[in-house]
Write an enzyme that holds these catalytic residues in place. Structure first.
Site, short mmCIF file in Angstrom:
data_model
loop_
_atom_site.label_atom_id
_atom_site.label_comp_id
_atom_site.label_asym_id
_atom_site.label_seq_id
_atom_site.Cartn_x
_atom_site.Cartn_y
_atom_site.Cartn_z
N SER A 10 44.98 66.11 23.28
CA SER A 10 46.33 66.11 23.81
C SER A 10 47.36 65.92 22.70
CB SER A 10 46.51 65.01 24.87
OG SER A 10 47.87 64.78 25.15
N TYR A 44 47.16 55.87 27.78
CA TYR A 44 46.82 57.27 27.56
C TYR A 44 46.91 57.60 26.07
CZ TYR A 44 46.74 62.34 28.28
OH TYR A 44 46.42 63.67 28.26
#
Length: 250
Positions: free
Chosen positions: A142, A155
């Protein structure tokens, strides 16, 4: 080429679904791993003529026994493993760092980081022992593996950790012809990124609508990364919506 065998985690929706369908279209046999069997079956049905080469397996990647059982099923059915796309992941609702429940932190670490470790370890064991030896592991890092969004500590922390896991796999896999790489994705249009259309919090506290890209771009990138011979490896690739605020974020 001989038909390759792949495992895709989080294959019931979004990026995982796109990658699984792209691999099936490219001639792979693909094990579809995810928590919800109904979503995995839906992914299989979307493969059309290639659906016969898809194998849905309901799996909680945060649980070692479940992961080992899933990979044992793949080996039993198809005899080997050539590619793992470690994609399963989750995020927390945007809350202030000081208000984040420790239970939510633990849940995200268990799926995003421990789940990736468990699946990579299971794949490693198969790839090490098979003949011909070797394979490829691609981790979903990501954009947050580089730059955080506001209110995203768990995250972001797990995605930074994925980069360390990828590097370790690259090093430890050399002697077995196991390659590892990482794909860092920004604003692929999935259910997780639907909020982008309404506006998301920026580093300065404002809220802005962000551009997205068709998620199928990611599926094609995964196929490309695995198209290389094992003597070559793409360590990292960043694929993002061209107009999303990344280069100037913050």
């Amino acid at each position: 080429m001989a038909q390759k065998i792949a495992v895709v985690t989080g294959a019931g929706t979004g990026i995982g679904r796109s990658a699984a369908l792209a691999l099936l279209a490219a001639g792979y046999k693909v094990a579809l791993l995810g928590r919800r069997l109904d979503a995995l079956e839906e992914t299989k049905s979307m493969a059309g003529a290639n659906a016969a080469h898809a194998m849905p397996i309901a799996t909680d990647v945060s649980q070692a026994e479940a992961v080992n059982a899933a990979f044992a099923q793949v080996k039993s059915a198809w005899g080997r493993l050539d590619l793992l796309f470690n994609n399963a992941g989750m995020n927390a609702p945007g809350v202030l760092f000081e208000d984040l429940p420790v239970e939510k932190w633990t849940e995200i670490v268990a799926v995003n980081l421990t789940g990736s470790f468990l699946c990579a370890q299971a794949a490693f064991r198969i790839m090490k022992e098979q003949s011909p030896q070797g394979g490829r592991i691609i981790n979903n890092g990501s954009i947050s593996a580089h730059t955080p969004r506001p209110d995203s500590a768990p995250y972001t922390a797990t995605k930074h950790a994925i980069t360390g896991l990828t590097k370790s796999l690259m090093l430890d896999g050399r002697k077995y012809d196991i390659c590892a790489g990482q794909i860092d994705i920004g604003n692929a249009a999935t259910p997780m990124t639907q909020r982008m259309k309404k506006g998301v919090k920026q580093a300065d506290g404002t809220v802005a609508v962000e551009a997205t890209m068709d998620v199928d771009n990611v599926g094609r990138a995964i196929v490309f990364m695995d198209s290389l011979d094992l003597e070559a490896n793409i360590f990292t690739i960043t694929i993002k919506a061209s107009k999303m605020p990344f280069e100037g974020r913050g």
